[in-house]
Design a protein around this motif. Structure first.
Motif, PDB file in Angstrom:
ATOM      1  N   GLY A  14       9.142   7.230  -2.435  1.00 18.13           N
ATOM      2  CA  GLY A  14      10.131   7.139  -3.506  1.00 18.13           C
ATOM      3  C   GLY A  14      10.372   5.724  -4.018  1.00 18.13           C
ATOM      4  N   GLN A  15       9.467   4.820  -3.704  1.00 23.07           N
ATOM      5  CA  GLN A  15       9.585   3.433  -4.167  1.00 23.07           C
ATOM      6  C   GLN A  15       8.887   3.271  -5.523  1.00 23.07           C
ATOM      7  OE1 GLN A  15      11.393   1.082  -2.598  1.00 23.07           O
ATOM      8  NE2 GLN A  15      11.932   2.619  -1.064  1.00 23.07           N
ATOM      9  N   ALA A  16       9.403   2.376  -6.335  1.00 22.85           N
ATOM     10  CA  ALA A  16       8.813   2.122  -7.658  1.00 22.85           C
ATOM     11  C   ALA A  16       7.426   1.483  -7.499  1.00 22.85           C
ATOM     12  CB  ALA A  16       9.715   1.193  -8.464  1.00 22.85           C
ATOM     13  N   TYR A  17       6.552   1.750  -8.455  1.00 21.27           N
ATOM     14  CA  TYR A  17       5.189   1.218  -8.427  1.00 21.27           C
ATOM     15  C   TYR A  17       5.173  -0.305  -8.459  1.00 21.27           C
ATOM     16  CZ  TYR A  17       0.226   0.773  -9.565  1.00 21.27           C
ATOM     17  OH  TYR A  17      -1.102   0.451  -9.559  1.00 21.27           O
ATOM     18  N   ASN A  18       6.134  -0.910  -9.174  1.00 22.66           N
ATOM     19  CA  ASN A  18       6.149  -2.380  -9.235  1.00 22.66           C
ATOM     20  C   ASN A  18       6.593  -3.003  -7.907  1.00 22.66           C
ATOM     21  OD1 ASN A  18       8.879  -1.874  -9.356  1.00 22.66           O
ATOM     22  ND2 ASN A  18       9.229  -2.972 -11.260  1.00 22.66           N
ATOM     23  N   TRP A  23      -2.209  -0.462  -3.223  1.00 20.39           N
ATOM     24  CA  TRP A  23      -2.664  -1.384  -2.183  1.00 20.39           C
ATOM     25  C   TRP A  23      -1.483  -1.913  -1.359  1.00 20.39           C
ATOM     26  CZ3 TRP A  23      -6.714  -2.136   0.502  1.00 20.39           C
ATOM     27  CH2 TRP A  23      -6.796  -3.245   1.322  1.00 20.39           C
ATOM     28  N   ALA A  24      -0.403  -2.317  -2.017  1.00 22.99           N
ATOM     29  CA  ALA A  24       0.768  -2.834  -1.316  1.00 22.99           C
ATOM     30  C   ALA A  24       1.381  -1.777  -0.398  1.00 22.99           C
ATOM     31  CB  ALA A  24       1.803  -3.338  -2.321  1.00 22.99           C
ATOM     32  N   LEU A  25       1.327  -0.529  -0.813  1.00 24.14           N
ATOM     33  CA  LEU A  25       1.863   0.560   0.001  1.00 24.14           C
ATOM     34  C   LEU A  25       1.060   0.703   1.294  1.00 24.14           C
ATOM     35  CD1 LEU A  25       4.027   2.810  -0.011  1.00 24.14           C
ATOM     36  CD2 LEU A  25       2.285   4.300  -1.016  1.00 24.14           C
ATOM     37  N   VAL A  26      -0.252   0.623   1.195  1.00 24.69           N
ATOM     38  CA  VAL A  26      -1.102   0.696   2.385  1.00 24.69           C
ATOM     39  C   VAL A  26      -0.827  -0.501   3.306  1.00 24.69           C
ATOM     40  CG1 VAL A  26      -3.493   0.606   3.210  1.00 24.69           C
ATOM     41  CG2 VAL A  26      -2.880   2.105   1.310  1.00 24.69           C
ATOM     42  N   ILE A  27      -0.699  -1.697   2.718  1.00 20.37           N
ATOM     43  CA  ILE A  27      -0.380  -2.892   3.505  1.00 20.37           C
ATOM     44  C   ILE A  27       0.916  -2.677   4.287  1.00 20.37           C
ATOM     45  CG2 ILE A  27       0.427  -5.285   3.344  1.00 20.37           C
ATOM     46  CD1 ILE A  27      -1.547  -5.644   1.038  1.00 20.37           C
ATOM     47  N   GLU A  28       1.934  -2.158   3.613  1.00 21.43           N
ATOM     48  CA  GLU A  28       3.233  -1.957   4.266  1.00 21.43           C
ATOM     49  C   GLU A  28       3.161  -0.872   5.334  1.00 21.43           C
ATOM     50  OE1 GLU A  28       7.156  -2.865   5.145  1.00 21.43           O
ATOM     51  OE2 GLU A  28       5.600  -3.974   4.079  1.00 21.43           O
ATOM     52  N   PHE A  29       2.438   0.202   5.065  1.00 25.19           N
ATOM     53  CA  PHE A  29       2.266   1.265   6.060  1.00 25.19           C
ATOM     54  C   PHE A  29       1.638   0.688   7.331  1.00 25.19           C
ATOM     55  CE2 PHE A  29      -0.203   4.475   8.242  1.00 25.19           C
ATOM     56  CZ  PHE A  29       0.654   5.556   8.294  1.00 25.19           C
ATOM     57  N   GLY A  94      -2.837  17.792   5.640  1.00 24.69           N
ATOM     58  CA  GLY A  94      -3.402  17.807   4.292  1.00 24.69           C
ATOM     59  C   GLY A  94      -2.640  16.967   3.293  1.00 24.69           C
ATOM     60  N   ARG A  95      -1.819  16.039   3.766  1.00 25.81           N
ATOM     61  CA  ARG A  95      -0.999  15.214   2.887  1.00 25.81           C
ATOM     62  C   ARG A  95      -1.347  13.740   3.048  1.00 25.81           C
ATOM     63  NH1 ARG A  95       4.563  15.682   4.516  1.00 25.81           N
ATOM     64  NH2 ARG A  95       3.645  15.577   6.560  1.00 25.81           N
ATOM     65  N   PHE A  96      -1.081  12.971   2.002  1.00 25.75           N
ATOM     66  CA  PHE A  96      -1.313  11.529   2.086  1.00 25.75           C
ATOM     67  C   PHE A  96      -0.260  10.779   1.281  1.00 25.75           C
ATOM     68  CE2 PHE A  96      -3.464  12.705  -1.755  1.00 25.75           C
ATOM     69  CZ  PHE A  96      -3.538  11.579  -2.557  1.00 25.75           C
ATOM     70  N   LEU A  97      -0.015   9.544   1.716  1.00 25.73           N
ATOM     71  CA  LEU A  97       0.938   8.647   1.072  1.00 25.73           C
ATOM     72  C   LEU A  97       0.174   7.773   0.095  1.00 25.73           C
ATOM     73  CD1 LEU A  97       3.821   7.321   1.053  1.00 25.73           C
ATOM     74  CD2 LEU A  97       2.975   5.844   2.902  1.00 25.73           C
ATOM     75  N   HIS A  98       0.651   7.713  -1.142  1.00 21.82           N
ATOM     76  CA  HIS A  98       0.009   6.862  -2.144  1.00 21.82           C
ATOM     77  C   HIS A  98       1.014   6.515  -3.223  1.00 21.82           C
ATOM     78  CE1 HIS A  98      -1.133  10.042  -5.318  1.00 21.82           C
ATOM     79  NE2 HIS A  98      -0.327  10.624  -4.471  1.00 21.82           N
ATOM     80  N   SER A  99       0.585   5.664  -4.147  1.00 19.27           N
ATOM     81  CA  SER A  99       1.474   5.231  -5.220  1.00 19.27           C
ATOM     82  C   SER A  99       0.728   5.272  -6.547  1.00 19.27           C
ATOM     83  CB  SER A  99       1.969   3.804  -4.941  1.00 19.27           C
ATOM     84  OG  SER A  99       2.929   3.417  -5.895  1.00 19.27           O
ATOM     85  N   ALA A 106       4.656   8.342  -3.243  1.00 22.69           N
ATOM     86  CA  ALA A 106       4.945   9.751  -2.989  1.00 22.69           C
ATOM     87  C   ALA A 106       3.947  10.303  -1.979  1.00 22.69           C
ATOM     88  CB  ALA A 106       4.850  10.551  -4.297  1.00 22.69           C
ATOM     89  N   ILE A 107       4.252  11.490  -1.505  1.00 21.25           N
ATOM     90  CA  ILE A 107       3.334  12.226  -0.652  1.00 21.25           C
ATOM     91  C   ILE A 107       2.564  13.182  -1.556  1.00 21.25           C
ATOM     92  CG2 ILE A 107       3.114  13.855   1.255  1.00 21.25           C
ATOM     93  CD1 ILE A 107       4.142  11.105   2.115  1.00 21.25           C
TER      94      ILE A 107
END
Length: 124
Positions: A14-18, A23-29, A94-99, A106-107
């Protein structure tokens, strides 16, 4: 091959793309799991272009091994417009986290992205 132990990643949804592009989402995960990946550094832009995301993926891929069946924490690479330029993290069932630019983080259902999935990688 290392297996990641589940860590609560709900704060990343639920975080904004900016704030978290793909890539930043994967780094944070991965940071939540104690693993450091290269960040995108460009004074003029917070969002790397598709070609730069592909370069970041390639620069970090040495820390990962290609696999055929995803497990929790595996990186999923997606081919968009002919180039591996979208990335997400498999979270199970069957789910993945991405932006996405218009949606933010979102999932997603992997079944809806299967045709674009090009590589599955596991942290070594």
């Amino acid at each position: 091959m290392a297996r990641l132990t589940f860590q609560d990643y709900s704060s990343l949804v639920g975080q904004a793309y900016n704030r978290y592009n793909c890539w930043a989402l994967v780094i944070e995960f991965y940071r939540l799991h104690g693993i450091v990946l290269d960040e995108y550094h460009d004074r003029d832009s917070t969002v790397p272009p598709k070609e730069e995301i592909n370069s970041l993926i390639r620069a970090n891929i040495k820390n990962f091994e290609k696999v055929t069946n995803p497990e929790y924490g595996d990186i999923l690479l997606f081919r968009i417009e002919g180039i591996e330029s979208h990335i997400g993290v498999y979270v199970g069932d069957g789910r993945f986290l991405h932006s996405l630019e218009k949606q933010g983080s979102a999932i997603g259902r992997l079944s809806m992205w299967k045709s674009k999935l090009s590589t599955i990688c596991r942290c070594l």
